[in-house]
Design an enzyme around this catalytic site. Structure first.
Site, PDB file in Angstrom:
ATOM      1  N   ARG A  26      -7.440  -1.546  -0.650  1.00 58.06           N
ATOM      2  CA  ARG A  26      -7.728  -2.858  -0.084  1.00 58.06           C
ATOM      3  C   ARG A  26      -6.845  -3.135   1.118  1.00 58.06           C
ATOM      4  NH1 ARG A  26      -7.483  -6.949  -5.275  1.00 58.06           N
ATOM      5  NH2 ARG A  26      -9.302  -6.171  -6.437  1.00 58.06           N
TER       6      ARG A  26
ATOM      7  N   ASP B 138      -5.813  -6.982   3.074  1.00 59.97           N
ATOM      8  CA  ASP B 138      -6.014  -8.420   2.952  1.00 59.97           C
ATOM      9  C   ASP B 138      -6.887  -8.944   4.088  1.00 59.97           C
ATOM     10  OD1 ASP B 138      -4.355  -8.437   0.747  1.00 59.97           O
ATOM     11  OD2 ASP B 138      -2.579  -9.057   1.871  1.00 59.97           O
TER      12      ASP B 138
ATOM     13  N   TYR C  78       2.338   1.044   6.500  1.00 62.01           N
ATOM     14  CA  TYR C  78       1.963  -0.174   7.218  1.00 62.01           C
ATOM     15  C   TYR C  78       2.954  -0.453   8.341  1.00 62.01           C
ATOM     16  CZ  TYR C  78      -1.518  -1.848   3.794  1.00 62.01           C
ATOM     17  OH  TYR C  78      -2.630  -2.003   3.004  1.00 62.01           O
TER      18      TYR C  78
ATOM     19  N   ARG D 254       3.120  -8.432   3.402  1.00 58.01           N
ATOM     20  CA  ARG D 254       3.304  -9.725   4.074  1.00 58.01           C
ATOM     21  C   ARG D 254       4.384 -10.565   3.396  1.00 58.01           C
ATOM     22  NH1 ARG D 254      -2.451 -11.998   3.715  1.00 58.01           N
ATOM     23  NH2 ARG D 254      -1.528 -13.778   4.797  1.00 58.01           N
TER      24      ARG D 254
END
Length: 257
Positions: A49, A51, A111, A210
């Site tokens: 996934r 976001d 990331y 995040r």
């Protein structure tokens, strides 16, 4: 036959990778395009996934064709790019063995999160404008406590539905960088105006990166000490962590197999 797809997408147009009711997703768009191309329902399966609003570069997915026919992958890539919206770009399609799985065969994911400190019209769409100074040294010290295997429940969004919240973080570091419009065209800037957080792990929880960035920003502002990451992880309590930063500045940048 099974094929892998290497693609990139602008996440601002989507609710994330995964299909959802009443929301536009990258998986849905790619699956629809594949189904049109092959004339039969074809489902794309992704590496994981992302976001809502989060971007991806060199994301990996796989799909199975309705027959064992060997296809011209360059031609498939060309046709898919013609069908898909401009916000999704197909880079490469390759045949793989039948037991390859875009999600479960992955060894690690990486990331990047981008931050700029001064007003910059060319960064607004894909970077977080931080309006106060940050101590990168302290943020890197805090990030060092993330390394290793931990239960990262404190950074997980409620309702993640994961079988486990244990992840292994291999790398977590803040670095200065210079965007291309600064280096190539001389956009006025000073040393340290642009920073990026890079984190690599075997897996990530929903909203995890995040929340980590928001927590490390608090440390950079002097609102918490670097070693507070230890007690935060031990607490397993999301309310003890920092606020989640905007998704627009986050990129899934690499999936290793």
């Amino acid at each position: 036959m099974r094929y892998t797809v290497r693609l990139s997408y602008d996440g601002s147009k989507f609710s994330g990778w995964q299909k959802q009711k009443n929301a536009k997703s990258v998986q849905e768009e790619l699956s629809k395009a594949l189904s049109i191309l092959f004339g039969d329902e074809t489902e794309a399966v992704g590496a994981g996934r992302t976001d809502t609003g989060v971007n991806a570069v060199n994301y990996i997915a796989h799909f199975d064709t309705p027959s064992d026919e060997v296809y011209d992958t360059a031609r498939i890539s060309y046709k898919l790019n013609a069908i898909l919206p401009k916000s999704i770009s197909i880079h490469e399609i390759k045949p793989v063995c039948k037991d390859f799985h875009a999600r479960f065969s992955a060894l690690s994911r990486e990331y990047h999160y981008f931050i700029h400190f001064n007003k910059d019209p060319f960064m607004e769409s894909f970077s977080y404008h931080c309006r106060y100074g940050l101590d990168i040294g302290k943020m890197n010290e805090g990030a060092s406590y993330l390394l290793g295997e931990h239960d990262f429940s404190c950074f997980e969004k409620a309702g993640g539905n994961n079988a486990t919240s244990i992840c292994t973080v291999y790398e977590a570091v803040w670095e200065k960088y210079v965007p291309s419009h600064v280096s190539a065209m001389g956009f006025p800037s000073a040393d340290g105006d642009y920073i990026v957080f890079r984190i690599r792990a075997n897996r990530f929880l929903r909203n995890m990166v995040r929340a980590i960035v928001g927590t490390l920003i608090n440390i950079g502002r002097g609102k918490a000490e670097p070693e507070s990451i230890r007690s935060l992880i031990a607490s397993r309590n999301r309310s003890n962590a920092g606020e989640s930063v905007p998704g627009k500045a986050l990129f899934l940048s690499e999936v290793k197999y």
